[in-house]
Design a protein around this motif. Structure first.
Motif, mmCIF file in Angstrom:
data_model
loop_
_atom_site.group_PDB
_atom_site.id
_atom_site.type_symbol
_atom_site.label_atom_id
_atom_site.label_comp_id
_atom_site.label_asym_id
_atom_site.label_seq_id
_atom_site.Cartn_x
_atom_site.Cartn_y
_atom_site.Cartn_z
ATOM 1 N N ARG A 1 1.040 -1.320 0.100
ATOM 2 C CA ARG A 1 0.011 0.022 0.049
ATOM 3 C C ARG A 1 0.857 1.334 0.010
ATOM 4 N NH1 ARG A 1 -4.788 1.634 4.379
ATOM 5 N NH2 ARG A 1 -5.224 3.601 3.543
ATOM 6 N N ARG B 1 1.803 2.040 -3.546
ATOM 7 C CA ARG B 1 0.963 2.501 -4.290
ATOM 8 C C ARG B 1 0.605 4.024 -4.079
ATOM 9 N NH1 ARG B 1 -1.699 -2.585 -2.856
ATOM 10 N NH2 ARG B 1 -2.700 -1.373 -1.366
ATOM 11 N N GLU B 2 0.729 4.238 -2.738
ATOM 12 C CA GLU B 2 0.296 5.660 -2.434
ATOM 13 C C GLU B 2 1.452 6.572 -2.733
ATOM 14 O OE1 GLU B 2 -0.665 5.715 1.559
ATOM 15 O OE2 GLU B 2 -2.782 5.000 1.476
ATOM 16 N N GLY C 1 1.546 6.732 -6.782
ATOM 17 C CA GLY C 1 0.370 7.069 -7.463
ATOM 18 C C GLY C 1 -0.108 5.918 -8.400
ATOM 19 N N LYS C 2 0.055 4.553 -8.084
ATOM 20 C CA LYS C 2 -0.234 3.665 -9.076
ATOM 21 C C LYS C 2 -1.206 2.606 -8.269
ATOM 22 C CE LYS C 2 4.191 3.752 -11.119
ATOM 23 N NZ LYS C 2 3.974 4.409 -12.286
ATOM 24 N N ILE C 3 -2.132 1.975 -9.324
ATOM 25 C CA ILE C 3 -2.734 1.056 -8.914
ATOM 26 C C ILE C 3 -2.799 -0.112 -9.841
ATOM 27 C CG2 ILE C 3 -4.513 2.421 -7.739
ATOM 28 C CD1 ILE C 3 -6.460 2.202 -10.164
ATOM 29 N N SER D 1 -2.595 4.974 -13.395
ATOM 30 C CA SER D 1 -2.286 5.972 -12.328
ATOM 31 C C SER D 1 -3.452 6.002 -11.230
ATOM 32 C CB SER D 1 -2.330 7.348 -13.189
ATOM 33 O OG SER D 1 -1.192 7.391 -14.038
ATOM 34 N N ARG D 2 -3.135 6.219 -10.029
ATOM 35 C CA ARG D 2 -4.128 6.120 -9.124
ATOM 36 C C ARG D 2 -5.123 7.381 -9.364
ATOM 37 N NH1 ARG D 2 -3.710 4.394 -3.629
ATOM 38 N NH2 ARG D 2 -5.158 5.067 -2.472
ATOM 39 N N ASP E 1 -8.154 10.245 -9.532
ATOM 40 C CA ASP E 1 -8.450 11.305 -8.669
ATOM 41 C C ASP E 1 -9.891 11.637 -8.687
ATOM 42 O OD1 ASP E 1 -9.018 13.687 -7.294
ATOM 43 O OD2 ASP E 1 -7.632 14.971 -8.595
ATOM 44 N N ASP F 1 -7.077 -0.248 2.223
ATOM 45 C CA ASP F 1 -7.137 0.800 1.189
ATOM 46 C C ASP F 1 -8.113 0.275 0.128
ATOM 47 O OD1 ASP F 1 -5.991 2.280 -0.751
ATOM 48 O OD2 ASP F 1 -4.352 1.114 -1.460
ATOM 49 N N TRP G 1 -8.048 0.676 -2.849
ATOM 50 C CA TRP G 1 -7.280 0.414 -4.348
ATOM 51 C C TRP G 1 -6.919 -0.827 -4.123
ATOM 52 C CZ3 TRP G 1 -9.728 2.804 -8.142
ATOM 53 C CH2 TRP G 1 -10.285 3.973 -7.891
#
Length: 418
Positions: A108, A111-112, A115-117, A184-185, A187, A240, A242
């Motif tokens: 996690r 990812r944070e 900024g990826k999922i 990309s995570r 928004d 999380d 995601w």
């Protein structure tokens, strides 16, 4: 006479002589040594075959290469004309791009930070592309899997063809679908969510308080999207949203309604209308039995953060640890009512507590300041409680039923036009 004989001898030299045995043998050997006649193709065929022959000669001289193939383009016979410009790479052993898949799926913090999922499967990737999510890298095992996606929205992404065995290694599902994407995570403010018709909307914001089970959170998000909920707020302490297990349980709900994560309780009111009434989901015990069986037991309190940093912040706000314990033992001023009694106002927020501890002190304080109540879902005696996903689904669809019933009652009470 003598002159005639001399003349005949002169003419005998001009007549051809029969070949001797040695001469014929030498001539046969020379015939075997001759080069056969070369048949030349037409000039057009020769020009077309020359580059291929030169390429084959270069490959034979270079030998087997361990470098990955660069860009490849499928011929029109292998893919439709509209995909003729689609290019992709082939992964090679030790490719560093492959190691990111496992890291994104498991960490996690990674990812944070970056900024990826990670999205797996045709349906989830298609929903993400439709909502405007930005793809970075897409791994696929066969061109058929790639053609199932909206190819026009994959421009700018790196397409990498890998072995199906590698996808099985990365995936945590039994039967992988042959396509995994790094995005990309998202928004929530930049996403394009599907428009919900007015008759299907539910003016309700769902607040998840310390929901830590990935399957429960994914099911909650799926129910919220199915009922037409406006938004979902995730307070710090929740799993999380995601995480791959949450994404799989959500079945595309992440790309159908805004999900705002990692919020402090101080900023939660900023995402609600000023006149929003905040209710919380109660335990399964009847109010009468609660007073009889637990007259002196304080209300159970959840600690969303089990860390020294959070405890220090709480003690700083409350003054001391003793004040915090005194706050726990104070009676809860919230009114308790059954979930099927009217509670759905014009603007409502609903708090769903975690699986272990229920709602937190901050949730009860927010509900008390917003005129909220405890919504009780009664069950048979002996059963401790429902899980968070089941309780959320019951309350969400009950709220929608009450809203539609109120609209029908108001329409029948309205005076008819003359």
């Amino acid at each position: 006479m003598a002159s005639l004989v001399r003349r005949m001898m002169r003419l005998s030299f001009l007549l051809p002589r029969p070949p001797s045995e040695g001469a014929g043998r030498a001539r046969g050997v020379r015939a075997l040594r001759r080069t056969p006649v070369r048949v030349l193709p037409p000039r057009a065929q020769a020009q077309e075959a020359a580059p291929k022959a030169q390429q084959q000669q270069q490959q034979q001289q270079a030998g087997p290469s361990k470098k990955p193939l660069t860009r490849e383009r499928e011929t029109p016979a292998e893919e439709p004309q509209k995909e003729a410009e689609l290019r992709y790479d082939r992964a090679f052993p030790g490719d560093k791009r492959l190691s990111k898949v496992v890291t994104i799926a498991k960490s996690r913090a990674f990812r944070e930070k970056h900024g990826k999922i990670l999205l797996e499967g045709r349906r989830l990737i298609t929903d993400a592309l439709a909502a405007g999510a930005s793809p970075q890298t897409l791994f696929f095992s066969a061109l058929d899997r790639l053609r199932e996606l909206p190819v026009g929205k994959l421009k700018g992404a790196s397409l990498v063809k890998v072995k199906f065995e590698d996808l099985q290694t990365w995936s945590d599902v039994i039967t992988p679908q042959g396509v995994i994407g790094i995005f990309s995570r998202p928004d929530y403010a930049k996403m394009t969510y599907p428009e919900v018709q007015q008759k299907h909307r539910l003016p309700l914001s769902l607040i998840c308080d310390n929901v830590r089970d990935p399957g429960n959170l994914g099911t909650i998000l799926r129910s919220a999207a199915g009922v037409g909920c406006e938004r979902v707020l995730l307070v710090k302490g929740c799993v999380d949203a995601w995480e791959p297990k949450v994404l799989r349980a959500g079945m595309g709900a992440h790309f159908r309604l805004p999900i705002i994560s990692n919020l402090d309780w101080e900023v939660v009111p900023n995402y609600l209308l000023p006149d929003t009434c905040v209710h919380i989901a109660d335990s399964t015990m009847e109010p009468s039995r609660r007073a009889q069986e637990e007259p002196s037991v304080p209300t159970k309190t959840a600690w969303p953060y089990e860390s020294k940093a959070w405890l220090a912040q709480v003690q700083a706000r409350s003054g001391s640890n003793a004040d915090l314990k005194e706050q726990e033992t104070q009676p809860d001023p919230l009114e308790v009512q059954h979930y099927y009694e009217p509670w759905m106002e014009v603007a409502v927020a609903l708090v769903i507590g975690g699986e272990t501890h229920g709602v937190s002190v901050e949730a009860r304080q927010l509900a008390g300041s917003r005129g909220g109540r405890r919504l009780l879902i009664p069950v048979v005696p002996g059963l401790e409680s429902l899980n968070a996903a089941m309780a959320a689904s019951i309350l969400l669809f009950e709220g929608k039923r009450q809203l539609r019933q109120g609209e029908e009652t108001a329409s029948r009470a309205a005076p008819a036009w003359p």
